[in-house]
Design a protein around this motif. Sequence first.
Motif, PDB file in Angstrom:
ATOM      1  N   LEU A  14     -11.918   5.439   4.182  1.00  0.00           N
ATOM      2  CA  LEU A  14     -11.199   5.572   2.897  1.00  0.00           C
ATOM      3  C   LEU A  14      -9.849   4.839   2.954  1.00  0.00           C
ATOM      4  O   LEU A  14      -9.482   4.100   2.039  1.00  0.00           O
ATOM      5  N   LEU A  15      -9.145   5.019   4.077  1.00  0.00           N
ATOM      6  CA  LEU A  15      -7.822   4.395   4.208  1.00  0.00           C
ATOM      7  C   LEU A  15      -7.943   2.874   4.300  1.00  0.00           C
ATOM      8  O   LEU A  15      -7.150   2.133   3.706  1.00  0.00           O
ATOM      9  N   LYS A  16      -8.969   2.412   5.032  1.00  0.00           N
ATOM     10  CA  LYS A  16      -9.155   0.957   5.167  1.00  0.00           C
ATOM     11  C   LYS A  16      -9.441   0.333   3.808  1.00  0.00           C
ATOM     12  O   LYS A  16      -8.904  -0.721   3.467  1.00  0.00           O
ATOM     13  N   GLU A  17     -10.308   0.994   3.033  1.00  0.00           N
ATOM     14  CA  GLU A  17     -10.628   0.483   1.697  1.00  0.00           C
ATOM     15  C   GLU A  17      -9.378   0.515   0.806  1.00  0.00           C
ATOM     16  O   GLU A  17      -9.130  -0.421   0.039  1.00  0.00           O
ATOM     17  N   THR A  18      -8.588   1.575   0.923  1.00  0.00           N
ATOM     18  CA  THR A  18      -7.359   1.657   0.130  1.00  0.00           C
ATOM     19  C   THR A  18      -6.414   0.522   0.498  1.00  0.00           C
ATOM     20  O   THR A  18      -5.829  -0.128  -0.376  1.00  0.00           O
ATOM     21  N   LYS A  19      -6.265   0.273   1.793  1.00  0.00           N
ATOM     22  CA  LYS A  19      -5.383  -0.815   2.240  1.00  0.00           C
ATOM     23  C   LYS A  19      -5.843  -2.147   1.665  1.00  0.00           C
ATOM     24  O   LYS A  19      -5.045  -2.972   1.224  1.00  0.00           O
ATOM     25  N   ARG A  20      -7.157  -2.329   1.665  1.00  0.00           N
ATOM     26  CA  ARG A  20      -7.710  -3.575   1.122  1.00  0.00           C
ATOM     27  C   ARG A  20      -7.330  -3.716  -0.359  1.00  0.00           C
ATOM     28  O   ARG A  20      -6.875  -4.771  -0.796  1.00  0.00           O
ATOM     29  N   GLN A  21      -7.490  -2.606  -1.093  1.00  0.00           N
ATOM     30  CA  GLN A  21      -7.188  -2.667  -2.526  1.00  0.00           C
ATOM     31  C   GLN A  21      -5.696  -2.829  -2.800  1.00  0.00           C
ATOM     32  O   GLN A  21      -5.293  -3.435  -3.787  1.00  0.00           O
ATOM     33  N   LEU A  22      -4.865  -2.263  -1.903  1.00  0.00           N
ATOM     34  CA  LEU A  22      -3.412  -2.307  -2.129  1.00  0.00           C
ATOM     35  C   LEU A  22      -2.787  -3.605  -1.627  1.00  0.00           C
ATOM     36  O   LEU A  22      -1.630  -3.907  -1.951  1.00  0.00           O
ATOM     37  N   ALA A  23      -3.550  -4.374  -0.836  1.00  0.00           N
ATOM     38  CA  ALA A  23      -2.978  -5.533  -0.138  1.00  0.00           C
ATOM     39  C   ALA A  23      -2.162  -6.428  -1.069  1.00  0.00           C
ATOM     40  O   ALA A  23      -1.033  -6.817  -0.750  1.00  0.00           O
ATOM     41  N   ALA A  24      -2.721  -6.741  -2.232  1.00  0.00           N
ATOM     42  CA  ALA A  24      -2.053  -7.689  -3.131  1.00  0.00           C
ATOM     43  C   ALA A  24      -0.797  -7.094  -3.769  1.00  0.00           C
ATOM     44  O   ALA A  24       0.062  -7.832  -4.249  1.00  0.00           O
ATOM     45  N   THR A  25      -0.690  -5.754  -3.773  1.00  0.00           N
ATOM     46  CA  THR A  25       0.440  -5.119  -4.462  1.00  0.00           C
ATOM     47  C   THR A  25       1.669  -4.998  -3.551  1.00  0.00           C
ATOM     48  O   THR A  25       2.781  -4.827  -4.045  1.00  0.00           O
ATOM     49  N   GLY A  26       1.465  -5.044  -2.245  1.00  0.00           N
ATOM     50  CA  GLY A  26       2.580  -4.848  -1.315  1.00  0.00           C
ATOM     51  C   GLY A  26       3.062  -3.409  -1.251  1.00  0.00           C
ATOM     52  O   GLY A  26       4.115  -3.112  -0.689  1.00  0.00           O
ATOM     53  N   ILE A  27       2.301  -2.486  -1.841  1.00  0.00           N
ATOM     54  CA  ILE A  27       2.717  -1.080  -1.857  1.00  0.00           C
ATOM     55  C   ILE A  27       2.193  -0.369  -0.602  1.00  0.00           C
ATOM     56  O   ILE A  27       0.991  -0.390  -0.329  1.00  0.00           O
ATOM     57  N   PRO A  28       3.086   0.228   0.177  1.00  0.00           N
ATOM     58  CA  PRO A  28       2.663   0.861   1.431  1.00  0.00           C
ATOM     59  C   PRO A  28       1.749   2.075   1.216  1.00  0.00           C
ATOM     60  O   PRO A  28       1.877   2.791   0.216  1.00  0.00           O
ATOM     61  N   LEU A  29       0.863   2.272   2.182  1.00  0.00           N
ATOM     62  CA  LEU A  29      -0.053   3.415   2.183  1.00  0.00           C
ATOM     63  C   LEU A  29       0.324   4.356   3.317  1.00  0.00           C
ATOM     64  O   LEU A  29       0.391   3.949   4.479  1.00  0.00           O
ATOM     65  N   PHE A  30       0.571   5.617   2.976  1.00  0.00           N
ATOM     66  CA  PHE A  30       0.834   6.640   3.987  1.00  0.00           C
ATOM     67  C   PHE A  30      -0.431   7.475   4.164  1.00  0.00           C
ATOM     68  O   PHE A  30      -1.041   7.880   3.176  1.00  0.00           O
ATOM     69  N   ALA A  31      -0.805   7.727   5.420  1.00  0.00           N
ATOM     70  CA  ALA A  31      -1.886   8.679   5.688  1.00  0.00           C
ATOM     71  C   ALA A  31      -1.248  10.050   5.882  1.00  0.00           C
ATOM     72  O   ALA A  31      -0.036  10.156   6.080  1.00  0.00           O
ATOM     73  N   SER A  32      -2.051  11.103   5.837  1.00  0.00           N
ATOM     74  CA  SER A  32      -1.530  12.437   6.107  1.00  0.00           C
ATOM     75  C   SER A  32      -2.551  13.181   6.959  1.00  0.00           C
ATOM     76  O   SER A  32      -3.753  13.079   6.708  1.00  0.00           O
ATOM     77  N   ILE A  33      -2.069  13.889   7.965  1.00  0.00           N
ATOM     78  CA  ILE A  33      -2.995  14.575   8.875  1.00  0.00           C
ATOM     79  C   ILE A  33      -2.594  16.037   9.095  1.00  0.00           C
ATOM     80  O   ILE A  33      -1.423  16.397   8.984  1.00  0.00           O
ATOM     81  N   PHE A  34      -3.608  16.867   9.399  1.00  0.00           N
ATOM     82  CA  PHE A  34      -3.345  18.241   9.837  1.00  0.00           C
ATOM     83  C   PHE A  34      -4.336  18.561  10.950  1.00  0.00           C
ATOM     84  O   PHE A  34      -5.343  17.861  11.129  1.00  0.00           O
ATOM     85  N   ALA A  35      -4.063  19.595  11.709  1.00  0.00           N
ATOM     86  CA  ALA A  35      -4.973  20.015  12.777  1.00  0.00           C
ATOM     87  C   ALA A  35      -4.573  21.409  13.237  1.00  0.00           C
ATOM     88  O   ALA A  35      -3.589  21.979  12.758  1.00  0.00           O
ATOM     89  N   GLY A  36      -5.365  21.952  14.175  1.00  0.00           N
ATOM     90  CA  GLY A  36      -5.167  23.330  14.591  1.00  0.00           C
ATOM     91  C   GLY A  36      -4.343  23.511  15.852  1.00  0.00           C
ATOM     92  O   GLY A  36      -3.815  24.605  16.095  1.00  0.00           O
ATOM     93  N   THR A  37      -4.231  22.464  16.676  1.00  0.00           N
ATOM     94  CA  THR A  37      -3.438  22.550  17.904  1.00  0.00           C
ATOM     95  C   THR A  37      -2.700  21.222  18.090  1.00  0.00           C
ATOM     96  O   THR A  37      -3.112  20.214  17.504  1.00  0.00           O
ATOM     97  N   PRO A  38      -1.655  21.201  18.902  1.00  0.00           N
ATOM     98  CA  PRO A  38      -0.962  19.918  19.145  1.00  0.00           C
ATOM     99  C   PRO A  38      -1.918  18.851  19.668  1.00  0.00           C
ATOM    100  O   PRO A  38      -1.866  17.698  19.235  1.00  0.00           O
TER     101      PRO A  38
END
Lengths: 312, 246
Positions: free
Chosen positions: A87-111
């Motif tokens: 999903l993120l790779k496809e988003t980056k591809r679509q955003l490439a021409a705009t120059g708008i940065p993409l932030f990912a977000s993560i969560f998990a149960g332990t460090p």
Amino acid sequence: MSKDPDLSINIGKLKLHNPLVLASGVLGTSASLLYRAARSGAGAVTAKSCGPEARAGHPNPVMVEWEGGLLNAIGLTNPGAKEEVALLKETKRQLAATGIPLFASIFAGTPEEFGLVAGIIAEADPDLIEVNISCPNVRGDFGTPFAADEHSAALVTRAVKEAVGITPIAVKLAPNVPNIGRIAAAVVNAGADAITAINTMPGMVIDAEACQPVLTNRTGGISGPALKPIALRCVAEIAKTVDVPIIGTGGVITGMDAIEMILAGAKAVGVGSAYWYRGPEAFRLIIEEMKAFMIDHDIQSLEDIRGKAVRR
Amino acid sequence: MKADFFTVKIKRTVKLNHRTIWVEMNQTLDAQPGQFVMAWLPGVGERPFSIAGSAPLCLLVVDVGPFSQAIHQLKPGDTLWIKGPLGHGFSLLGDAAILAGGGYGAAPLWPLAQLALSQGMNVQVCLGARSKADLLLCDAFEEIGCELTLATEDGSAGETGLVTGVVEKILKSKKIDGLYACGPTGMLTALASLAKTYNFPYQLSWEALMRCGMGLCGSCEVPQTCDPALPPGWLACFDGPVFRYP
């Protein structure tokens, strides 16, 4: 007549053409939605948080409006880290021409798991990874949010930082802690490049006729107007304590709200619930209102007013 | 519009077919045909429903799972929690309309047909279902003065086949100013393509998994694979449920 004010900002080496960042959890579930938010005027966009495995989230109702804002408990619906990379790779591809940065977000149960997820997500090469240690809606599954304790917050930060290499990370903090400045200092010492403040505030809406909470999860996260004064105080506290960029998030609906967030010390400004209050043009409206304020007050750049309201 | 719940009382329910009831409430809702509500039964769940009538508020409820089964159990005087109206509905164009419904997609077409007739429009209604027993509101549409054409997959009523077939025949033979439809995704995709082929303006009410119902969570995105004319990131709950083209 003053020239058009400069709304561009930097988060480390990242350049944003304006300070508005689509907050995680809103419209971040597909490349096309992230693209849409970017095209509608965001300076950067954040994907919805992803964890180690796919999650369906909580059963409906998952969101309700009340007098002061919204309350939601979506329950970290996500496709799992491996799917999220696509999903993120496809988003980056679509955003490439705009120059708008993409932030990912993560969560998990332990460090350790945070490190694992971060390592997987880093493969998609997002411009920044936001570390969500503060979701209020999954207590049963993931224990007390890591954001509640400076030691665990630092452990998670360190694990993520080690896993991602040079990708900058922002740690997303919770408002409901006794001393948010201490948590901020702990994550910055552990390697956070930026801080997102704040996540939603835990709350409950009860329907008296039904004699029970409205959300199936019973509790949820408060967003919208009620969150703004809480966020402003947190941002001011953090800005007093640490020197990294702050993505001030919580209750920003108008350009004035965004200006207030900058005056409290934020570098960038998260926007989420505004989509409900202002509609699909939310970003453009907020930008226009910020510019109008800056022109009225002869402000050339956001740097001129950052933290100005809370400096002594 | 504030998206919190208010209570309504059930005034009466009418059995429409072997698995469908018509639920009439005790109060009106200021809504456009094509808008929807979220209905909540505490302890059971929450689901979106097309508004099948607004004065008074009416819903058409097909027994498809535990939530709709719970609604089927409600008696006059019982309480239902409603959030809405939400989303954007139909907007009528010109003098002649064709309304196409697949299965319970007939629900939002019922108030639309009434509005169109009240504006002096010519209204042609095409309803399709698996078999005669699954067709909904046929008599109602006919009684108020709509021209009605039916299609069933098993041939037990009207023409044998899909509703898209009968719509195509009408589009070929008549002057129509707009096509309005609600039904399963495959049907709407086919109608979008038909309307483009014959160059008719269309308005389609899309169904999707709705969670927040407020345009924030992203669950109800309808992808361009359903209709290439949809803009990227189109949300059924917020931008729709009705998509208008052109």
